[in-house]
Design a protein around this motif. Structure first.
Motif, PDB file in Angstrom:
ATOM      1  N   UNK A 198       7.440  -9.001  -0.475  1.00 37.82           N
ATOM      2  CA  UNK A 198       7.295  -7.928  -1.467  1.00 37.82           C
ATOM      3  C   UNK A 198       8.215  -8.171  -2.658  1.00 37.82           C
ATOM      4  N   UNK A 199       9.466  -8.501  -2.343  1.00 36.53           N
ATOM      5  CA  UNK A 199      10.455  -8.712  -3.407  1.00 36.53           C
ATOM      6  C   UNK A 199      10.044  -9.886  -4.284  1.00 36.53           C
ATOM      7  N   UNK A 200       9.644 -10.984  -3.650  1.00 35.08           N
ATOM      8  CA  UNK A 200       9.363 -12.173  -4.459  1.00 35.08           C
ATOM      9  C   UNK A 200       8.156 -11.942  -5.361  1.00 35.08           C
ATOM     10  N   UNK A 239      -0.848   1.633  -4.275  1.00 34.63           N
ATOM     11  CA  UNK A 239       0.238   0.760  -3.830  1.00 34.63           C
ATOM     12  C   UNK A 239       1.551   1.533  -3.734  1.00 34.63           C
ATOM     13  N   UNK A 240       1.808   2.397  -4.721  1.00 35.10           N
ATOM     14  CA  UNK A 240       3.095   3.106  -4.681  1.00 35.10           C
ATOM     15  C   UNK A 240       3.223   4.002  -3.451  1.00 35.10           C
ATOM     16  N   UNK A 241       2.112   4.585  -3.023  1.00 31.49           N
ATOM     17  CA  UNK A 241       2.155   5.429  -1.820  1.00 31.49           C
ATOM     18  C   UNK A 241       2.438   4.594  -0.575  1.00 31.49           C
ATOM     19  N   UNK A 242       1.822   3.406  -0.509  1.00 28.72           N
ATOM     20  CA  UNK A 242       2.082   2.527   0.632  1.00 28.72           C
ATOM     21  C   UNK A 242       3.535   2.044   0.648  1.00 28.72           C
ATOM     22  N   UNK A 243       4.071   1.774  -0.555  1.00 34.63           N
ATOM     23  CA  UNK A 243       5.479   1.364  -0.626  1.00 34.63           C
ATOM     24  C   UNK A 243       6.380   2.509  -0.173  1.00 34.63           C
ATOM     25  N   UNK A 244       6.058   3.721  -0.643  1.00 29.42           N
ATOM     26  CA  UNK A 244       6.856   4.891  -0.251  1.00 29.42           C
ATOM     27  C   UNK A 244       6.791   5.119   1.255  1.00 29.42           C
ATOM     28  N   UNK A 245       5.617   4.878   1.823  1.00 28.58           N
ATOM     29  CA  UNK A 245       5.449   5.106   3.261  1.00 28.58           C
ATOM     30  C   UNK A 245       6.170   4.074   4.106  1.00 28.58           C
ATOM     31  N   UNK A 246       6.416   2.919   3.525  1.00 28.15           N
ATOM     32  CA  UNK A 246       6.920   1.796   4.299  1.00 28.15           C
ATOM     33  C   UNK A 246       8.391   1.478   4.069  1.00 28.15           C
ATOM     34  N   UNK A 247       8.893   1.842   2.903  1.00 33.16           N
ATOM     35  CA  UNK A 247      10.277   1.508   2.557  1.00 33.16           C
ATOM     36  C   UNK A 247      11.081   2.798   2.489  1.00 33.16           C
ATOM     37  N   UNK A 260      -0.643  -7.609   3.385  1.00 31.04           N
ATOM     38  CA  UNK A 260      -0.192  -8.247   4.630  1.00 31.04           C
ATOM     39  C   UNK A 260       1.281  -7.940   4.899  1.00 31.04           C
ATOM     40  N   UNK A 261       2.081  -8.012   3.842  1.00 31.20           N
ATOM     41  CA  UNK A 261       3.518  -7.768   3.976  1.00 31.20           C
ATOM     42  C   UNK A 261       3.795  -6.349   4.463  1.00 31.20           C
ATOM     43  N   UNK A 262       2.946  -5.408   4.033  1.00 29.62           N
ATOM     44  CA  UNK A 262       3.136  -4.008   4.413  1.00 29.62           C
ATOM     45  C   UNK A 262       2.509  -3.715   5.788  1.00 29.62           C
ATOM     46  N   UNK A 263       1.345  -4.309   6.052  1.00 27.29           N
ATOM     47  CA  UNK A 263       0.597  -3.982   7.262  1.00 27.29           C
ATOM     48  C   UNK A 263       1.135  -4.638   8.521  1.00 27.29           C
ATOM     49  N   UNK A 264       1.826  -5.744   8.357  1.00 31.52           N
ATOM     50  CA  UNK A 264       2.251  -6.511   9.535  1.00 31.52           C
ATOM     51  C   UNK A 264       3.194  -5.724  10.426  1.00 31.52           C
ATOM     52  N   UNK A 265       3.542  -6.290  11.559  1.00 27.53           N
ATOM     53  CA  UNK A 265       4.525  -5.659  12.440  1.00 27.53           C
ATOM     54  C   UNK A 265       5.870  -5.843  11.767  1.00 27.53           C
ATOM     55  N   UNK A 266       6.448  -4.744  11.340  1.00 27.81           N
ATOM     56  CA  UNK A 266       7.668  -4.864  10.532  1.00 27.81           C
ATOM     57  C   UNK A 266       7.247  -5.312   9.145  1.00 27.81           C
ATOM     58  N   UNK A 267       7.912  -4.798   8.152  1.00 30.07           N
ATOM     59  CA  UNK A 267       7.541  -5.126   6.778  1.00 30.07           C
ATOM     60  C   UNK A 267       8.154  -6.450   6.367  1.00 30.07           C
TER      61      UNK A 267
END
Length: 323
Positions: free
Chosen positions: A41-43, A68-76, A29-36
């Motif tokens: 994610x941090x918590x 997950x790592x690919x999604x993090x790379x794509x988003x951050x 949800x944190x990654x998919x939402x409008x804006x990350x």
């Protein structure tokens, strides 16, 4: 079974009411939402142990068909991205990748090679070597051989082999004998017999070396550090000095590396991320104590004044508190 990657002085522990599926869904949800939703994610990622994060990674893959790592790379992006990806990477794989990065490209990062190879246990080194081969289809030893040379190479290869004795028993007779060999190999001859230094400093256990260095002082009236500085040079000298420092106080050695990464003009994020992540479940509490003791201010405050944004927030969470 107790993991070889977990000590008693870490800042991050297992999260009590852990549910990989709840976490995986919250992260999605944190990654998919409008804006990350970076805060979410941090918590989650800083409040779970690495073993728990691996379960989240599995669950995430199963539920969403994605790494997950690919999604993090794509988003951050930037240092924050590197840090978050590091958190979801298994420790042996993380170290293998750090070693590869240290040897890639134009120059070799000898400091990073030295730091990793001097602070990991034999059992950790064996896992790192396996991970390295699995990822790169090349042995760690082959890459070290082609990227380094001379006595430095020989010593690194000995450490990479993971053959250091791990027992806590000390042998007084051996300590006297080794001290004598070191004395004869250095102070007491023309030219230095480097191989003897490598053999003893890279294969004996830390408690055994502690005793050996005491014996050395008795024989030579000199500290082993002064002898190494006087007899040897270059990266090989740095490596042996790092071993002595780790034998005497590994957290102090790592505190010094962090201090160097954080002071001066730019921040060395490569080192900062590596130590914060890799020691967060081993001895980061002790590193914090040593940092404060040696530099008069806390690691927490050093990170605060040197970093910013989500990257800063994440590092401070891993740091776990001010001293």
């Amino acid at each position: 079974m107790a993991s070889i990657w977990v000590g008693h002085r870490g800042t991050i522990r297992d999260y009590p009411d852990f549910s990989p599926s709840v976490d995986a869904e919250a992260i999605r949800k944190a990654i998919r939402g409008i804006g990350t939703d970076e805060k979410m994610l941090i918590s989650i990622l800083t409040e779970r142990s690495n073993a728990q994060r691996q379960l989240i990674v599995k669950e995430y893959q199963a539920a969403y068909g994605k790494e997950l790592k690919d999604d993090l790379k794509g988003d951050l992006s930037g240092h924050f991205e590197h840090l978050m990806v590091a958190l979801v990477t298994p420790p042996a794989v993380f170290d293998a990748k750090q070693l590869k990065k240290s040897m890639k490209g134009a120059g070799t990062n000898e400091d990073a090679l030295t730091e990793i190879l001097t602070t990991r246990t034999s059992r950790q080194m064996k896992e790192i070597s396996q991970a390295y081969y699995t990822i790169y289809k090349k042995s760690l030893g082959d890459d070290i051989s082609s990227e380094t040379s001379g006595d430095f190479r020989k010593a690194l290869l000995t450490l990479a082999d993971g053959r250091r004795d791990e027992s806590l028993k000390v042998d007084e007779h051996l300590a006297k004998k080794d001290a004598q060999i070191l004395y004869k190999a250095g102070e007491n001859r023309w030219g230095t017999d480097e191989d003897k230094f490598t053999e003893i400093l890279c294969l004996r256990s830390f408690p055994q070396l502690k005793l050996t260095f005491d014996e050395y002082r008795n024989i030579s009236q000199k500290d082993i550090v002064d002898s190494i500085k006087g007899e040897l040079s270059g990266h090989f000298e740095d490596l042996l000095l790092a071993i002595v420092h780790c034998v005497r106080n590994t957290p102090a050695f790592l505190a010094e590396r962090l201090h160097r990464a954080l002071k001066g003009a730019g921040t060395d994020e490569f080192t900062l991320n590596r130590i914060m992540v890799s020691r967060s479940e081993i001895d980061l509490l002790d590193i914090r104590i040593e940092f404060k003791k040696h530099y008069g201010y806390s690691l927490y405050s050093a990170i605060k004044s040197d970093t910013s944004g989500d990257y800063e927030i994440t590092l401070l969470k891993i740091c776990g508190g001010d001293d």
